[in-house]
Motif scaffolding. Structure first.
Motif, PDB file in Angstrom:
ATOM      1  N   ALA A 116       0.833  -1.201   0.000  1.00 28.92           N
ATOM      2  CA  ALA A 116       0.000   0.000   0.000  1.00 28.92           C
ATOM      3  C   ALA A 116       0.867   1.250   0.000  1.00 28.92           C
ATOM      4  O   ALA A 116       1.948   1.274   0.599  1.00 28.92           O
ATOM      5  CB  ALA A 116      -0.924  -0.015   1.212  1.00 28.92           C
ATOM      6  N   GLU A 117       0.357   2.294  -0.668  1.00 32.66           N
ATOM      7  CA  GLU A 117       1.086   3.559  -0.762  1.00 32.66           C
ATOM      8  C   GLU A 117       0.128   4.683  -0.417  1.00 32.66           C
ATOM      9  O   GLU A 117      -1.035   4.693  -0.844  1.00 32.66           O
ATOM     10  CB  GLU A 117       1.654   3.752  -2.160  1.00 32.66           C
ATOM     11  N   THR A 118       0.649   5.640   0.354  1.00 35.84           N
ATOM     12  CA  THR A 118      -0.200   6.723   0.866  1.00 35.84           C
ATOM     13  C   THR A 118      -0.845   7.514  -0.261  1.00 35.84           C
ATOM     14  O   THR A 118      -2.016   7.924  -0.172  1.00 35.84           O
ATOM     15  CB  THR A 118       0.643   7.661   1.747  1.00 35.84           C
ATOM     16  N   ALA A 119      -0.105   7.781  -1.345  1.00 37.32           N
ATOM     17  CA  ALA A 119      -0.633   8.607  -2.431  1.00 37.32           C
ATOM     18  C   ALA A 119      -1.907   8.010  -3.010  1.00 37.32           C
ATOM     19  O   ALA A 119      -2.884   8.720  -3.280  1.00 37.32           O
ATOM     20  CB  ALA A 119       0.434   8.763  -3.524  1.00 37.32           C
ATOM     21  N   TYR A 120      -1.935   6.655  -3.168  1.00 40.25           N
ATOM     22  CA  TYR A 120      -3.117   6.008  -3.741  1.00 40.25           C
ATOM     23  C   TYR A 120      -4.229   5.923  -2.698  1.00 40.25           C
ATOM     24  O   TYR A 120      -5.413   6.123  -3.014  1.00 40.25           O
ATOM     25  CB  TYR A 120      -2.758   4.613  -4.250  1.00 40.25           C
ATOM     26  N   ASP A 121      -3.853   5.624  -1.430  1.00 39.48           N
ATOM     27  CA  ASP A 121      -4.869   5.511  -0.383  1.00 39.48           C
ATOM     28  C   ASP A 121      -5.568   6.840  -0.148  1.00 39.48           C
ATOM     29  O   ASP A 121      -6.781   6.888   0.111  1.00 39.48           O
ATOM     30  CB  ASP A 121      -4.226   5.024   0.917  1.00 39.48           C
ATOM     31  N   ASP A 122      -4.827   7.953  -0.247  1.00 37.99           N
ATOM     32  CA  ASP A 122      -5.452   9.268  -0.055  1.00 37.99           C
ATOM     33  C   ASP A 122      -6.479   9.538  -1.141  1.00 37.99           C
ATOM     34  O   ASP A 122      -7.586  10.045  -0.873  1.00 37.99           O
ATOM     35  CB  ASP A 122      -4.373  10.357  -0.082  1.00 37.99           C
ATOM     36  N   LEU A 123      -6.143   9.211  -2.400  1.00 41.09           N
ATOM     37  CA  LEU A 123      -7.093   9.440  -3.491  1.00 41.09           C
ATOM     38  C   LEU A 123      -8.328   8.561  -3.336  1.00 41.09           C
ATOM     39  O   LEU A 123      -9.461   8.997  -3.634  1.00 41.09           O
ATOM     40  CB  LEU A 123      -6.410   9.176  -4.837  1.00 41.09           C
ATOM     41  N   THR A 124      -8.151   7.316  -2.860  1.00 39.03           N
ATOM     42  CA  THR A 124      -9.296   6.423  -2.657  1.00 39.03           C
ATOM     43  C   THR A 124     -10.202   6.960  -1.547  1.00 39.03           C
ATOM     44  O   THR A 124     -11.434   6.974  -1.672  1.00 39.03           O
ATOM     45  CB  THR A 124      -8.793   5.029  -2.299  1.00 39.03           C
ATOM     46  N   ALA A 125      -9.585   7.437  -0.458  1.00 39.15           N
ATOM     47  CA  ALA A 125     -10.376   7.984   0.645  1.00 39.15           C
ATOM     48  C   ALA A 125     -11.140   9.231   0.202  1.00 39.15           C
ATOM     49  O   ALA A 125     -12.305   9.439   0.572  1.00 39.15           O
ATOM     50  CB  ALA A 125      -9.456   8.311   1.825  1.00 39.15           C
ATOM     51  N   ILE A 126     -10.491  10.066  -0.596  1.00 39.68           N
ATOM     52  CA  ILE A 126     -11.172  11.278  -1.094  1.00 39.68           C
ATOM     53  C   ILE A 126     -12.361  10.892  -1.950  1.00 39.68           C
ATOM     54  O   ILE A 126     -13.438  11.495  -1.872  1.00 39.68           O
ATOM     55  CB  ILE A 126     -10.183  12.151  -1.865  1.00 39.68           C
ATOM     56  N   ALA A 127     -12.195   9.851  -2.793  1.00 36.20           N
ATOM     57  CA  ALA A 127     -13.300   9.412  -3.659  1.00 36.20           C
ATOM     58  C   ALA A 127     -14.480   8.941  -2.819  1.00 36.20           C
ATOM     59  O   ALA A 127     -15.644   9.270  -3.101  1.00 36.20           O
ATOM     60  CB  ALA A 127     -12.812   8.304  -4.593  1.00 36.20           C
ATOM     61  N   ALA A 128     -14.225   8.128  -1.771  1.00 33.86           N
ATOM     62  CA  ALA A 128     -15.313   7.648  -0.919  1.00 33.86           C
ATOM     63  C   ALA A 128     -15.994   8.798  -0.202  1.00 33.86           C
ATOM     64  O   ALA A 128     -17.230   8.821  -0.064  1.00 33.86           O
ATOM     65  CB  ALA A 128     -14.747   6.637   0.094  1.00 33.86           C
ATOM     66  N   HIS A 129     -15.188   9.779   0.229  1.00 27.99           N
ATOM     67  CA  HIS A 129     -15.773  10.910   0.939  1.00 27.99           C
ATOM     68  C   HIS A 129     -16.633  11.762   0.014  1.00 27.99           C
ATOM     69  O   HIS A 129     -17.743  12.177   0.393  1.00 27.99           O
ATOM     70  CB  HIS A 129     -14.648  11.748   1.549  1.00 27.99           C
ATOM     71  N   ILE A 130     -16.126  12.064  -1.152  1.00 27.00           N
ATOM     72  CA  ILE A 130     -16.873  12.934  -2.074  1.00 27.00           C
ATOM     73  C   ILE A 130     -18.160  12.264  -2.528  1.00 27.00           C
ATOM     74  O   ILE A 130     -19.235  12.889  -2.572  1.00 27.00           O
ATOM     75  CB  ILE A 130     -15.990  13.299  -3.274  1.00 27.00           C
ATOM     76  N   CYS A 131     -18.078  10.974  -2.844  1.00 25.41           N
ATOM     77  CA  CYS A 131     -19.262  10.273  -3.376  1.00 25.41           C
ATOM     78  C   CYS A 131     -20.160   9.709  -2.273  1.00 25.41           C
ATOM     79  O   CYS A 131     -21.220   9.141  -2.571  1.00 25.41           O
ATOM     80  CB  CYS A 131     -18.813   9.152  -4.308  1.00 25.41           C
ATOM     81  N   THR A 176     -19.821   7.068  -0.266  1.00 25.15           N
ATOM     82  CA  THR A 176     -20.039   5.627  -0.394  1.00 25.15           C
ATOM     83  C   THR A 176     -19.199   4.927   0.644  1.00 25.15           C
ATOM     84  O   THR A 176     -18.132   5.397   1.044  1.00 25.15           O
ATOM     85  CB  THR A 176     -19.653   5.143  -1.801  1.00 25.15           C
ATOM     86  N   PRO A 177     -19.656   3.738   1.097  1.00 18.74           N
ATOM     87  CA  PRO A 177     -18.884   2.992   2.101  1.00 18.74           C
ATOM     88  C   PRO A 177     -17.658   2.312   1.512  1.00 18.74           C
ATOM     89  O   PRO A 177     -16.739   1.960   2.243  1.00 18.74           O
ATOM     90  CB  PRO A 177     -19.890   1.975   2.632  1.00 18.74           C
ATOM     91  N   ILE A 178     -17.643   2.120   0.198  1.00 18.61           N
ATOM     92  CA  ILE A 178     -16.549   1.393  -0.443  1.00 18.61           C
ATOM     93  C   ILE A 178     -15.984   2.254  -1.570  1.00 18.61           C
ATOM     94  O   ILE A 178     -16.729   2.863  -2.355  1.00 18.61           O
ATOM     95  CB  ILE A 178     -17.016   0.032  -1.009  1.00 18.61           C
ATOM     96  N   ALA A 179     -14.634   2.283  -1.669  1.00 14.69           N
ATOM     97  CA  ALA A 179     -13.941   2.911  -2.803  1.00 14.69           C
ATOM     98  C   ALA A 179     -12.705   2.085  -3.087  1.00 14.69           C
ATOM     99  O   ALA A 179     -12.015   1.641  -2.145  1.00 14.69           O
ATOM    100  CB  ALA A 179     -13.567   4.356  -2.502  1.00 14.69           C
ATOM    101  N   LEU A 180     -12.392   1.859  -4.358  1.00 11.70           N
ATOM    102  CA  LEU A 180     -11.314   0.965  -4.745  1.00 11.70           C
ATOM    103  C   LEU A 180     -10.500   1.559  -5.894  1.00 11.70           C
ATOM    104  O   LEU A 180     -11.043   2.252  -6.771  1.00 11.70           O
ATOM    105  CB  LEU A 180     -11.864  -0.395  -5.204  1.00 11.70           C
ATOM    106  N   VAL A 181      -9.200   1.249  -5.879  1.00 13.61           N
ATOM    107  CA  VAL A 181      -8.366   1.416  -7.072  1.00 13.61           C
ATOM    108  C   VAL A 181      -8.128   0.017  -7.603  1.00 13.61           C
ATOM    109  O   VAL A 181      -7.366  -0.765  -7.012  1.00 13.61           O
ATOM    110  CB  VAL A 181      -7.037   2.120  -6.762  1.00 13.61           C
ATOM    111  N   SER A 182      -8.821  -0.338  -8.696  1.00 16.11           N
ATOM    112  CA  SER A 182      -8.846  -1.707  -9.192  1.00 16.11           C
ATOM    113  C   SER A 182      -8.045  -1.789 -10.483  1.00 16.11           C
ATOM    114  O   SER A 182      -8.241  -0.990 -11.418  1.00 16.11           O
ATOM    115  CB  SER A 182     -10.302  -2.140  -9.451  1.00 16.11           C
ATOM    116  N   LEU A 183      -7.121  -2.757 -10.557  1.00 19.11           N
ATOM    117  CA  LEU A 183      -6.322  -2.991 -11.762  1.00 19.11           C
ATOM    118  C   LEU A 183      -6.697  -4.359 -12.311  1.00 19.11           C
ATOM    119  O   LEU A 183      -6.667  -5.368 -11.591  1.00 19.11           O
ATOM    120  CB  LEU A 183      -4.828  -2.929 -11.435  1.00 19.11           C
ATOM    121  N   ILE A 184      -7.037  -4.412 -13.618  1.00 15.88           N
ATOM    122  CA  ILE A 184      -7.538  -5.642 -14.248  1.00 15.88           C
ATOM    123  C   ILE A 184      -6.370  -6.405 -14.837  1.00 15.88           C
ATOM    124  O   ILE A 184      -5.770  -5.991 -15.855  1.00 15.88           O
ATOM    125  CB  ILE A 184      -8.582  -5.324 -15.330  1.00 15.88           C
ATOM    126  N   ASP A 185      -6.030  -7.567 -14.164  1.00 14.24           N
ATOM    127  CA  ASP A 185      -4.973  -8.437 -14.670  1.00 14.24           C
ATOM    128  C   ASP A 185      -5.600  -9.443 -15.646  1.00 14.24           C
ATOM    129  O   ASP A 185      -6.772  -9.319 -16.008  1.00 14.24           O
ATOM    130  CB  ASP A 185      -4.312  -9.125 -13.481  1.00 14.24           C
TER     131      ASP A 185
END
Length: 546
Positions: A27-42, A44-53
């Motif tokens: 985990a990296e703070t830069a990505y976690d901060d953006l995910t938390a901001i997304a959940a707060h703005i929208c 929603t209880p869940i927010a994810l940065v999802s990468l499709i392998d």
């Protein structure tokens, strides 16, 4: 449930994803901060940065969920990467793609989903930034725009990560190269010490050789300077000799002919003056005799038979009508002969060095008078049409005899070009020579001689003003006409003689003269100039021009 199909560029997309070297990283703070901001703005209880392998979706950052990854066939984000815009599912239980999805039908009972694709600058969708709720809902426009902006920030973080990886790799390579250079430097230092000792021995020998070579080079440079000075002197002498030879050949070949023409013109002038002076009296006498005959006819309308017979035999009425016309024609012919003699005398004058204010149009007409016979139809070509266009020109301080020589050369050359073109079958259009006199800016005038002949080849044009250069057959040209014409215009009159020619379209020569030249160069001797001017009467007798 409808699984999401693979994108058309799946192989390239996977390769791009792997190039970021982010899968399964901590985990990296830069990505976690953006995910938390997304959940707060929208909200929603869940927010994810999802990468499709290839066969999974892996969560680089997550809020409100413990899972690290899920299978790709149940991933909402696998559908989101197939479209350029954000995928919004207000109620997954009512969407045929997801209604029986295990993530909808059981824990965590997803109902609302919104995912913006994480698209790289070169167009590959790697995954999504998504928000999830357990209740059906919609995003506000502000939330929609904010989620897209956060997605762009995530891509910027990925690009920054890639740049950092590349930078670290480059730094490692540079460090390796630096270490190798240090090792090589030590080896080279040892070699330099050995080589320096060798070079010092060689250098002593070279200094001695250099001193000898420098002395030799100085001697050689001095010899080269002396040789160059001698070459320049020889070139100047050669040019002077060539120029002198030009005028001597021209003068020797045509000066005698010019003097002969001047003498002939003088001898013809006496009887012509006699005829011209008496032709008016003859016309008056004929008029008096005809008036007397008409008076006799009025007083004696019925003469004797012998006189009637003589009147019929001589066709008195026709004679009375034609005789005045005959006398008038004789007068015109005499005037024409006097004009030609005047032109011949002007071209053969000995005061050729004198310049005076002159009407150039009169000079042009004088040259045309002498050459007009060459414009007539010949067995090998039709008559040459002469087109003339003249503006009002100011008087020009010039030597009209020399300028007439130039005009004679140019017009004669144009006629020769048209004759040769017709003989060779290169010209089928009517032959035309155009004379144009115009005033240029800054008190300069221009005379243009133009023909519609075959033109001059481009490789020949730079040489046409050189002495003895000619393209005509042996015996038909000396190669001096244009050379002398160029000297008369450029040196004697401080003007310009320019040639413009295009193959298949013709040639035109521009004579450009100042109305008041600053000084008259004295580069021609009186004998040389007289020799040049006597070339003009030779033109009248079909002496070959250039």
């Amino acid at each position: 449930m409808i699984p999401a199909p693979f994108p058309e560029n799946e192989e390239q997309r996977i390769a791009k994803l792997l190039s970021y070297n982010i899968l399964d990283t901590s985990a990296e703070t830069a990505y976690d901060d953006l995910t938390a901001i997304a959940a707060h703005i929208c909200q929603t209880p869940i927010a994810l940065v999802s990468l499709i392998d290839r066969d999974r979706q892996w969560f680089k950052s997550k809020v409100g969920i413990e899972a690290e990854q899920t299978p790709r066939n149940v991933a909402f984000c696998a559908h989101a990467i197939l479209q350029p815009e954000m995928l919004v599912v207000p109620d997954a239980s009512e969407d045929e793609r997801f209604s029986d999805n295990p993530l909808v039908a059981s824990d965590p009972n997803i109902r609302f989903y919104a995912g913006t694709p994480l698209t790289t600058p070169d167009g590959y969708a790697l995954g999504t930034l998504c928000v999830i709720d357990y209740q059906p809902r919609y995003l506000t426009p502000e939330q929609y725009s904010a989620l897209q902006a956060l997605g762009r920030q995530l891509i910027s973080q990925l690009e920054l990560r890639l740049k950092l990886v590349e930078l670290n790799h480059e730094m490692e390579q540079r460090q390796q190269a630096q270490n190798q250079l240090l090792e090589l430097n030590q080896v080279l230092e040892q070699r330099v010490i050995v080589r320096t000792a060798e070079l010092q021995a060689i250098n002593a020998q070279l200094r001695l050789e250099i001193a000898v070579r420098q002395q030799t080079e100085r001697s050689l440079q001095q010899s080269q300077r002396e040789l160059k000075a001698q070459t320049q002197q020889l070139q100047i002498a050669l040019d002077q000799l060539k120029q002198t030879q030009t005028h001597l050949v021209q003068s020797e070949k045509i000066s005698a002919l010019g003097l002969l023409v001047a003498g002939i013109a003088h001898e013809i002038n006496n009887p012509v003056n006699f005829i011209s002076g008496n032709i008016d009296y003859g016309i008056n006498y004929v008029d008096d005799l005809l008036n007397l005959i008409r008076l006799y006819q009025a007083e004696y309308p019925h003469p004797p038979a012998a006189i009637e017979e003589a009147i019929d035999e001589m066709e008195l009425d026709h004679l009375a009508e034609d005789l005045p016309k005959l006398m008038a024609s004789m007068k015109i012919g005499t005037q024409r002969i006097r004009e030609i003699i005047t032109s011949l005398k002007n071209f053969s004058r000995g005061d050729s060095q004198k310049q005076k204010l002159t009407n150039l149009q009169e000079g042009i007409q004088g040259a045309l008078m002498i050459l007009r016979h060459r414009l007539k139809a010949q067995p090998n070509r039709p008559e040459i049409e002469l087109q003339q266009f003249y503006e009002d020109l100011p008087p020009v301080m010039c030597n009209i005899g020399q300028l007439n020589q130039v005009l004679m050369n140019l017009i004669a050359n144009a006629v020769d070009a048209l004759d040769e073109a017709y003989v060779n079958g290169e010209l089928t259009a009517p032959p035309i020579i155009t004379l144009q006199a115009t005033r240029l800016e800054s008190d300069w005038v221009s005379i243009v001689v133009k023909d519609n002949g075959p033109g001059i080849e481009p490789n020949i044009q730079p040489h046409i003003f050189e002495s003895f250069f000619t393209t005509k057959a042996v015996g038909k040209g000396t190669g001096l006409g244009l050379s002398i014409s160029h000297q008369i215009v450029t040196q004697t009159h401080q003007g310009r003689l320019i040639c413009y020619s295009t193959l298949g379209e013709g040639s035109e020569f521009h004579i450009e003269l100042p109305c008041q030249p600053q000084a008259v160069p004295k580069n021609l001797s009186e004998q040389e100039t007289r020799g040049q001017l006597t070339a003009l009467p030779a033109k009248l007798l079909n002496y070959p021009a250039q």
